[in-house]
Design a protein around this motif. Structure first.
Motif, PDB file in Angstrom:
ATOM      1  N   VAL A  11       0.870  -1.184   0.000  1.00  0.00           N
ATOM      2  CA  VAL A  11       0.000   0.000   0.000  1.00  0.00           C
ATOM      3  C   VAL A  11       0.904   1.231   0.000  1.00  0.00           C
ATOM      4  O   VAL A  11       1.775   1.369   0.873  1.00  0.00           O
ATOM      5  N   VAL A  12       0.723   2.095  -1.000  1.00  0.00           N
ATOM      6  CA  VAL A  12       1.537   3.312  -1.102  1.00  0.00           C
ATOM      7  C   VAL A  12       0.645   4.517  -0.811  1.00  0.00           C
ATOM      8  O   VAL A  12      -0.319   4.781  -1.531  1.00  0.00           O
ATOM      9  N   LEU A  13       0.956   5.220   0.268  1.00  0.00           N
ATOM     10  CA  LEU A  13       0.184   6.402   0.669  1.00  0.00           C
ATOM     11  C   LEU A  13       0.693   7.590  -0.138  1.00  0.00           C
ATOM     12  O   LEU A  13       1.846   8.009   0.015  1.00  0.00           O
ATOM     13  N   LEU A  14      -0.155   8.126  -0.987  1.00  0.00           N
ATOM     14  CA  LEU A  14       0.254   9.227  -1.877  1.00  0.00           C
ATOM     15  C   LEU A  14       0.059  10.591  -1.218  1.00  0.00           C
ATOM     16  O   LEU A  14      -0.930  10.803  -0.512  1.00  0.00           O
ATOM     17  N   HIS A  15       0.986  11.505  -1.520  1.00  0.00           N
ATOM     18  CA  HIS A  15       0.889  12.934  -1.185  1.00  0.00           C
ATOM     19  C   HIS A  15       1.024  13.197   0.314  1.00  0.00           C
ATOM     20  O   HIS A  15       1.938  13.852   0.742  1.00  0.00           O
ATOM     21  N   THR A  16      -0.008  12.823   1.067  1.00  0.00           N
ATOM     22  CA  THR A  16       0.022  12.780   2.544  1.00  0.00           C
ATOM     23  C   THR A  16       0.060  14.144   3.242  1.00  0.00           C
ATOM     24  O   THR A  16      -0.231  14.214   4.429  1.00  0.00           O
ATOM     25  N   TYR A  17       0.405  15.219   2.530  1.00  0.00           N
ATOM     26  CA  TYR A  17       0.492  16.556   3.142  1.00  0.00           C
ATOM     27  C   TYR A  17      -0.861  17.021   3.641  1.00  0.00           C
ATOM     28  O   TYR A  17      -1.836  16.892   2.918  1.00  0.00           O
ATOM     29  N   PRO A  18      -1.018  17.635   4.808  1.00  0.00           N
ATOM     30  CA  PRO A  18       0.039  17.938   5.782  1.00  0.00           C
ATOM     31  C   PRO A  18       0.235  16.846   6.826  1.00  0.00           C
ATOM     32  O   PRO A  18       0.666  17.145   7.936  1.00  0.00           O
ATOM     33  N   TYR A  19      -0.063  15.629   6.459  1.00  0.00           N
ATOM     34  CA  TYR A  19      -0.003  14.506   7.406  1.00  0.00           C
ATOM     35  C   TYR A  19       1.199  13.605   7.113  1.00  0.00           C
ATOM     36  O   TYR A  19       1.126  12.396   7.298  1.00  0.00           O
ATOM     37  N   GLN A  20       2.312  14.192   6.630  1.00  0.00           N
ATOM     38  CA  GLN A  20       3.444  13.358   6.244  1.00  0.00           C
ATOM     39  C   GLN A  20       4.054  12.638   7.452  1.00  0.00           C
ATOM     40  O   GLN A  20       4.583  11.543   7.315  1.00  0.00           O
ATOM     41  N   ARG A  21       3.949  13.237   8.636  1.00  0.00           N
ATOM     42  CA  ARG A  21       4.484  12.536   9.813  1.00  0.00           C
ATOM     43  C   ARG A  21       3.617  11.329  10.168  1.00  0.00           C
ATOM     44  O   ARG A  21       4.111  10.297  10.580  1.00  0.00           O
ATOM     45  N   GLN A  22       2.312  11.498  10.034  1.00  0.00           N
ATOM     46  CA  GLN A  22       1.408  10.375  10.274  1.00  0.00           C
ATOM     47  C   GLN A  22       1.698   9.248   9.275  1.00  0.00           C
ATOM     48  O   GLN A  22       1.727   8.079   9.631  1.00  0.00           O
ATOM     49  N   ALA A  23       1.913   9.607   8.016  1.00  0.00           N
ATOM     50  CA  ALA A  23       2.223   8.599   7.001  1.00  0.00           C
ATOM     51  C   ALA A  23       3.541   7.911   7.315  1.00  0.00           C
ATOM     52  O   ALA A  23       3.674   6.692   7.154  1.00  0.00           O
ATOM     53  N   GLY A  24       4.526   8.670   7.783  1.00  0.00           N
ATOM     54  CA  GLY A  24       5.812   8.082   8.145  1.00  0.00           C
ATOM     55  C   GLY A  24       5.661   7.078   9.281  1.00  0.00           C
ATOM     56  O   GLY A  24       6.305   6.023   9.296  1.00  0.00           O
ATOM     57  N   TYR A  25       4.801   7.401  10.202  1.00  0.00           N
ATOM     58  CA  TYR A  25       4.521   6.464  11.301  1.00  0.00           C
ATOM     59  C   TYR A  25       3.940   5.156  10.765  1.00  0.00           C
ATOM     60  O   TYR A  25       4.362   4.057  11.147  1.00  0.00           O
ATOM     61  N   LEU A  26       2.990   5.261   9.850  1.00  0.00           N
ATOM     62  CA  LEU A  26       2.372   4.057   9.287  1.00  0.00           C
ATOM     63  C   LEU A  26       3.404   3.249   8.483  1.00  0.00           C
ATOM     64  O   LEU A  26       3.415   2.020   8.535  1.00  0.00           O
ATOM     65  N   ALA A  27       4.280   3.939   7.767  1.00  0.00           N
ATOM     66  CA  ALA A  27       5.307   3.240   6.985  1.00  0.00           C
ATOM     67  C   ALA A  27       6.289   2.520   7.914  1.00  0.00           C
ATOM     68  O   ALA A  27       6.835   1.475   7.561  1.00  0.00           O
ATOM     69  N   GLN A  28       6.505   3.083   9.094  1.00  0.00           N
ATOM     70  CA  GLN A  28       7.382   2.411  10.048  1.00  0.00           C
ATOM     71  C   GLN A  28       6.681   1.198  10.667  1.00  0.00           C
ATOM     72  O   GLN A  28       7.295   0.166  10.910  1.00  0.00           O
ATOM     73  N   MET A  29       5.391   1.336  10.933  1.00  0.00           N
ATOM     74  CA  MET A  29       4.653   0.321  11.685  1.00  0.00           C
ATOM     75  C   MET A  29       4.271  -0.883  10.833  1.00  0.00           C
ATOM     76  O   MET A  29       4.208  -1.995  11.321  1.00  0.00           O
ATOM     77  N   PHE A  30       3.949  -0.642   9.570  1.00  0.00           N
ATOM     78  CA  PHE A  30       3.400  -1.714   8.744  1.00  0.00           C
ATOM     79  C   PHE A  30       4.373  -2.067   7.612  1.00  0.00           C
ATOM     80  O   PHE A  30       4.707  -1.221   6.785  1.00  0.00           O
ATOM     81  N   GLU A  31       4.771  -3.321   7.599  1.00  0.00           N
ATOM     82  CA  GLU A  31       5.725  -3.827   6.615  1.00  0.00           C
ATOM     83  C   GLU A  31       5.304  -3.502   5.185  1.00  0.00           C
ATOM     84  O   GLU A  31       6.134  -3.204   4.331  1.00  0.00           O
ATOM     85  N   HIS A  32       4.011  -3.535   4.894  1.00  0.00           N
ATOM     86  CA  HIS A  32       3.541  -3.419   3.503  1.00  0.00           C
ATOM     87  C   HIS A  32       3.225  -1.980   3.098  1.00  0.00           C
ATOM     88  O   HIS A  32       2.693  -1.762   2.015  1.00  0.00           O
ATOM     89  N   VAL A  33       3.539  -1.016   3.956  1.00  0.00           N
ATOM     90  CA  VAL A  33       3.146   0.369   3.685  1.00  0.00           C
ATOM     91  C   VAL A  33       4.349   1.226   3.298  1.00  0.00           C
ATOM     92  O   VAL A  33       5.390   1.183   3.961  1.00  0.00           O
ATOM     93  N   ALA A  34       4.193   1.994   2.226  1.00  0.00           N
ATOM     94  CA  ALA A  34       5.183   2.979   1.793  1.00  0.00           C
ATOM     95  C   ALA A  34       4.469   4.319   1.598  1.00  0.00           C
ATOM     96  O   ALA A  34       3.240   4.405   1.755  1.00  0.00           O
ATOM     97  N   MET A  35       5.217   5.367   1.271  1.00  0.00           N
ATOM     98  CA  MET A  35       4.618   6.706   1.202  1.00  0.00           C
ATOM     99  C   MET A  35       5.383   7.613   0.249  1.00  0.00           C
ATOM    100  O   MET A  35       6.514   7.356  -0.098  1.00  0.00           O
ATOM    101  N   ASP A  36       4.757   8.719  -0.142  1.00  0.00           N
ATOM    102  CA  ASP A  36       5.481   9.773  -0.823  1.00  0.00           C
ATOM    103  C   ASP A  36       4.952  11.125  -0.361  1.00  0.00           C
ATOM    104  O   ASP A  36       3.959  11.211   0.361  1.00  0.00           O
ATOM    105  N   VAL A  37       5.675  12.196  -0.761  1.00  0.00           N
ATOM    106  CA  VAL A  37       5.172  13.553  -0.529  1.00  0.00           C
ATOM    107  C   VAL A  37       5.001  14.290  -1.859  1.00  0.00           C
ATOM    108  O   VAL A  37       5.143  15.518  -1.935  1.00  0.00           O
ATOM    109  N   GLY A  38       4.732  13.518  -2.914  1.00  0.00           N
ATOM    110  CA  GLY A  38       4.449  14.126  -4.217  1.00  0.00           C
ATOM    111  C   GLY A  38       3.279  15.088  -4.075  1.00  0.00           C
ATOM    112  O   GLY A  38       2.494  14.996  -3.132  1.00  0.00           O
TER     113      GLY A  38
END
Lengths: 329, 329, 329
Positions: B214-241
């Motif tokens: 699962v790739v979390l797109l954009h995420t702004y202004p929640y990029q820290r929340q997305a980073g937390y999820l990427a750390q917690m869940f093996e299958h999760v990645a993110m961007d700040v596009g």
């Protein structure tokens, strides 16, 4: 005094009162107590170099310097912002009936229109920003006003917390077409911070588009959310007043975040000064300093030209306010 | 043009079109209108130095350059990301019955699998991310599809906003095992920002663990929340596009926040370029510039070694995408 | 190792174990595996230069070094923080009846009071922070305890997730008058991040004012919200422990945000070290480094005096903890 604002007062205000910068808190307090408030204001207000004041008189206004007197101290014209909830509370204690409340409020608002530059809502403090965005029906307003007035008649507080009446007065503010200021973000202990996130206003902003300018006040720590709304909605603007004085040496961080998505035509300077003359000075000086630091770094790195920065500073410092609130009459 | 992205276009794109950096907006617009869009793209797309494009064709795709043509302009292979809601809307207007919708959607998805690198959901725009995370039953899907199709038959919009059908197509995306992109964070006015906070997806991420990336797109202004999820869940990645282009000179702040908790194996470059060739260039150049600034400061202060920074840059710029989406076939 | 904490371990811990700074991860792991954990602790814990340890023993405490042994390794006195939910779970599996649970818990708490410096709640992990803030009635507690105990008797997990019992034990913690630590912000996968925002505690903080100090732990990414609560409520303090180690080279950003609204008398150092000795070292060194960077910039720019910065550092590093938790007995 063990806060950023305490440090900033000793750093920036002390020299204007004849004390060294960073003077110990006890010495600052001693000097301050030895001076009349008006004399302190006579020193600090002109130093804030304000071109024009917009003053909300709705919170303990009777105890404070009037906008006219404040403007005279600051050496600048001052106009009034009318707090809708305070006007509603005045009407409620005037002996009006439930059936007559809506008309009485409308008349009172009409009577004030000539002398104000805009209206203001503190609905964030009363029920939070996640309210039903639509305008309530006349029947619903009468019923809700009836409950509120009965409560007052039985000795209850006049403080308006009824969500229907709050929405009624908010929509009356919208109907004036004047700029509507909405308190968002941090405030006092009767506010639930998470219910003051301006993004909770999205539905309300959708239905008020084209009706009146909406200015999101303070917004901290949700300045990025406010910037998003200012970008998305033509009629929405924002400021980071209040946060600037209270975060002191950190103000540039908050200012920087407010300048990410928001168009530079939608960000406004605000001191949110209230009560102490020091807050007027800090609101101005810390904002100037923070904005210069943020935009100066962009110019230094070549991301921005100096001409673009100067134009944006002019808009944020006064141009946007003049456009939104109109020039001094 | 009174935005960070407007300033960035005049700063970074103008010189590539033969104009001075920071050229006035009117001059930029004049030059731009004097050129064919394709000629602008021929200059700006190769300058973005993209190795590989992943293109979502689901929003007004018919009006845009195809992925193949875009790739040819950029000088790089391009693959398609399939927007699940758009496919569902195509199926819905094809004359399918409520009972046949689920199978027809499954068949349509199956027919596209060979040509796509992943799927994408814009459920954030339709009902927000706080949806019931489980897969709906077949009976519930049939009933919901029936309501939706009846609406279309009666002249309603085909736009999919039914929460049950949205969850059905989302889970069909999960079942492909391909990377699933989920729009989170800011977007257009039909989105409620506070309902696009990626942390609202937590329950959905718990039940999809091990099923698909699962790739979390954009995420702004929640990029820290997305980073937390990427750390917690093996299958999760993110961007700040998206945020990178739109916050311009401030992009490094958002990039920095995305690099707090997220493993460097889970952060991906994204331009979120759409429509204007300028957005492809800015997405690339501002990301390179911002990442260099953020990681350069860590190297300068001795917190990071240059070797660690170079490795992380390589992963973020392309390595992670290659691992998650697979190499070009 | 592909995280900020992984980079920080190789940067800061490696030299203390006889390896070059930034050593490759495989070499660090090899050296680490060749050493006994206790020998690593003998090197890293004294280097953390802690004056006093407050240790929560409630999570897998039986597998870990005791507070006394940890203090001996660190060369500093150590006191225990009692995790309320763990004590409740001990009582629940001791054979108590539903009617006897409340008294048994109260007795167990009373028996521990002499040996602890404070209590701690992880209610954020169990039901989130948006719980009903009031103290539950005795009848409600008995009924809820009955359901929980029946579940355990039928082979269910002892893990306390019942909201009524959770609120009961939380209020028992309040009633001790000792500092009450509340986990807020990020943690493990069983936590919903958006329900751990400390501002959700506002109603609870209103009703506990004057009863006991409340220390908001970790708070990331909601450190600004926590700072607001620390400013608003006399009895509230905060830390950014945990985030400091895990955000590594970015720690100063999080520390800076915690120092915007919160009075300097309400921000506490915390390592949140748990398990690995590395986390104790990083929690200390990265906090020192981050705080020096943040406050150093204020002094350099003239916003703060060195004397003010030194005083604030002393408060944050130990003075505030000594005032809130009391001196070592």
């Amino acid at each position: 005094m063990d806060t950023q604002v305490g440090v900033a007062v000793r750093r920036w205000c002390a020299p204007l009162l004849g004390l060294p910068a960073h003077v110990p808190a006890a010495e600052y307090a001693a000097r301050r107590l030895a001076m009349r408030n008006e004399d302190v204001a006579r020193v600090l207000l002109p130093a804030a170099r304000l071109a024009h004041l917009l003053v909300d008189t709705g919170y303990r206004g009777g105890e404070l310097t009037s906008p006219e007197a404040l403007g005279a101290l600051a050496g600048a014209p001052a106009r009034t912002i009318l707090r809708l909830e305070s006007l509603a509370e005045e009407v409620a204690v005037s002996g009006v009936s439930a059936a007559g409340f809506a008309t009485a409020f409308g008349d009172a608002l009409q009577a004030r229109l000539g002398g104000i530059a805009g209206t203001k809502s503190v609905i964030a403090y009363r029920v939070g920003l996640d309210f039903d965005p639509g305008e309530p029906t006349a029947a619903a307003v009468e019923a809700a006003a009836g409950r509120w007035l009965s409560g007052i008649a039985s000795g209850g507080r006049a403080r308006l917390v009824d969500p229907v009446v709050l929405r009624f007065v908010l929509w009356q503010g919208v109907a004036t077409g004047l700029p509507l200021q909405v308190h968002t973000g941090f405030g006092d202990t009767d506010l639930d911070l998470h219910r003051s996130d301006p993004s909770l206003l999205t539905s309300f902003l959708r239905v008020t588009a084209g009706r009146c300018p909406v200015v999101l006040l303070h917004t901290y720590p949700y300045q990025r959310q406010a910037g998003y709304l200012a970008q998305m909605f033509e009629h929405v603007a924002m400021d980071v007043g209040l946060a600037v004085s209270f975060t002191g040496a950190r103000a540039s961080h908050d200012i920087g975040e407010s300048l990410e998505l928001a168009p530079f035509t939608k960000v406004l300077f605000s001191s949110d000064g209230w009560g102490l003359p020091e807050l007027h000075l800090l609101g101005s000086w810390l904002f100037r300093r923070g904005l210069a630091r943020v935009m100066g770094a962009w110019v230094d790195s070549g991301d921005w030209s100096m001409a673009d920065a100067e134009r944006a500073v002019g808009l944020i410092a006064s141009g946007n306010a003049e456009r939104i609130y109109g020039p001094v009459g």
